[in-house]
Design a protein around this motif. Structure first.
Motif, mmCIF file in Angstrom:
data_model
loop_
_atom_site.group_PDB
_atom_site.id
_atom_site.type_symbol
_atom_site.label_atom_id
_atom_site.label_comp_id
_atom_site.label_asym_id
_atom_site.label_seq_id
_atom_site.Cartn_x
_atom_site.Cartn_y
_atom_site.Cartn_z
ATOM 1 N N ARG A 1 8.108 -2.487 5.692
ATOM 2 C CA ARG A 1 9.548 -2.969 6.303
ATOM 3 C C ARG A 1 9.800 -2.285 7.433
ATOM 4 N NH1 ARG A 1 10.555 -1.040 1.361
ATOM 5 N NH2 ARG A 1 12.076 0.136 1.890
ATOM 6 N N GLU B 1 3.331 0.032 1.157
ATOM 7 C CA GLU B 1 4.472 -0.903 1.215
ATOM 8 C C GLU B 1 5.695 0.018 1.150
ATOM 9 O OE1 GLU B 1 4.597 -3.106 -2.656
ATOM 10 O OE2 GLU B 1 3.102 -4.421 -1.856
ATOM 11 N N GLY C 1 2.818 -5.320 3.925
ATOM 12 C CA GLY C 1 3.682 -4.873 3.087
ATOM 13 C C GLY C 1 5.021 -3.928 3.766
#
Length: 335
Positions: free
Chosen positions: A162, A104, A160
């Motif tokens: 970005r 993440e 997860g």
């Protein structure tokens, strides 16, 4: 304007390309070296279709390219070269997915931007797409749609993450200045109007809706102001190619919240200085611009000067580790 790129202080990442042909080894290097900001590796040593232009040509929607002796040329239908490019990208995504289980955080993917692509792909007559304004528009639209699908695929595989999209535009300044040679080599294509360049870039940048886009160029005279207006959240460049002529545009970009990806580690084998020495030029630039030292680690991400395809595997791993240490040195001692 796209989302501001929020990174932890002392961040570092790679540009994209790595030496060798093993997707798993490359994914392991990119994710293991940059725990906070890994990237999807590119392995051009595998051959046509794994190179920067061929890889992005494989992403295009309803446009296809094949390899000719002179380079990549637009064709009528997907052929062996398109299938090979897509297959290698799939292999790279499989490897990335394996090494990012449960990850993440920020993850960078790279593709060639619309103007370097237009300067590098040929039409059926052998001239660059750049020679035909209508073809340039079609190419930018096809690239935008292909990138949208590619980003969706990466999100599906690494839910997860970005995503940060990097557009590689090493030919952008040459396009703006009319320095791209015609097929004969005797003339150059006329310079493309800056507003047209900016508009196409803005359309492609806009594909990553709500996500940050970094534009990378390891050529001199990067057009910082144009890239900022086109919506780039960050600009990636080779520090050794900067001149004091760039100072004003860089200062304005930093003050407007644009992040700098500063290439300080050479892209080919050679002795590496101590990490603090590698970022000495960044501190010098900061002093010249009169910017607050404490802003430095917040505004700068450390990278190699360019891709590492021409380096040895051992040097590439050392260069990545060196970027991480150099970024830490900036955070520990920004002055």
């Amino acid at each position: 304007m796209n989302d501001t790129l929020h990174l932890p202080p002392a961040s570092a990442t790679g540009i994209g390309s790595l030496p060798g042909t093993d997707a798993r080894e490359a994914a392991k290097a990119a994710t293991g070296s940059f725990e906070d900001f890994p990237h999807l590796p590119e392995l051009p040593a595998r051959g046509p279709g794994a190179d920067m232009i061929g890889r992005t040509a494989g992403l295009l929607v309803e446009l296809y390219a094949r390899v000719e002796p002179s380079g990549w040329r637009i064709g009528d239908r997907p052929g062996r070269d398109t299938r090979r490019a897509r297959s290698w990208l799939g292999e790279d995504l499989d490897a990335l997915e394996e090494f990012t289980q449960g990850y993440e955080g920020l993850l960078k993917v790279q593709a060639v931007g619309p103007w370097t692509l237009a300067a590098s792909l040929e039409l059926r007559n052998g001239e660059a797409v750049l020679s035909d304004p209508g073809a340039c528009r079609d190419l930018a639209a096809s690239l935008a749609e292909g990138l949208r699908l590619h980003l969706d695929e990466v999100r599906r595989r690494v839910p997860g993450a970005r995503l940060v999209l990097q557009l590689d535009e090493p030919s952008l300044t040459a396009v703006l200045r009319g320095r791209i040679r015609t097929a004969s080599g005797y003339r150059t294509h006329r310079a493309v109007d800056r507003q047209i360049v900016e508009s196409a870039l803005r359309d492609v940048v806009g594909v990553h809706d709500g996500g940050p886009v970094v534009v990378h160029s390891c050529a001199p005279d990067v057009p910082f102001a144009l890239l900022r207006r086109a919506g780039a959240a960050a600009v990636s460049f080779d520090l050794s190619l900067l001149t004091e002529r760039d100072d004003e545009a860089i200062g304005e970009a930093v003050e407007a919240g644009t992040r700098l990806f500063v290439g300080v580690v050479p892209g080919t084998d050679g002795p590496l200085s101590d990490p603090a020495g590698s970022v000495m030029g960044v501190r010098t630039l900061w002093r010249r611009l009169g910017l607050r030292p404490g802003l430095l680690p917040e505004a700068v991400t450390v990278t190699p000067a360019c891709g590492l395809a021409g380096a040895s595997p051992g040097y590439a791993r050392s260069a990545y580790a060196h970027c991480v240490r150099a970024a830490r040195s900036l955070a520990d001692n920004p002055e």
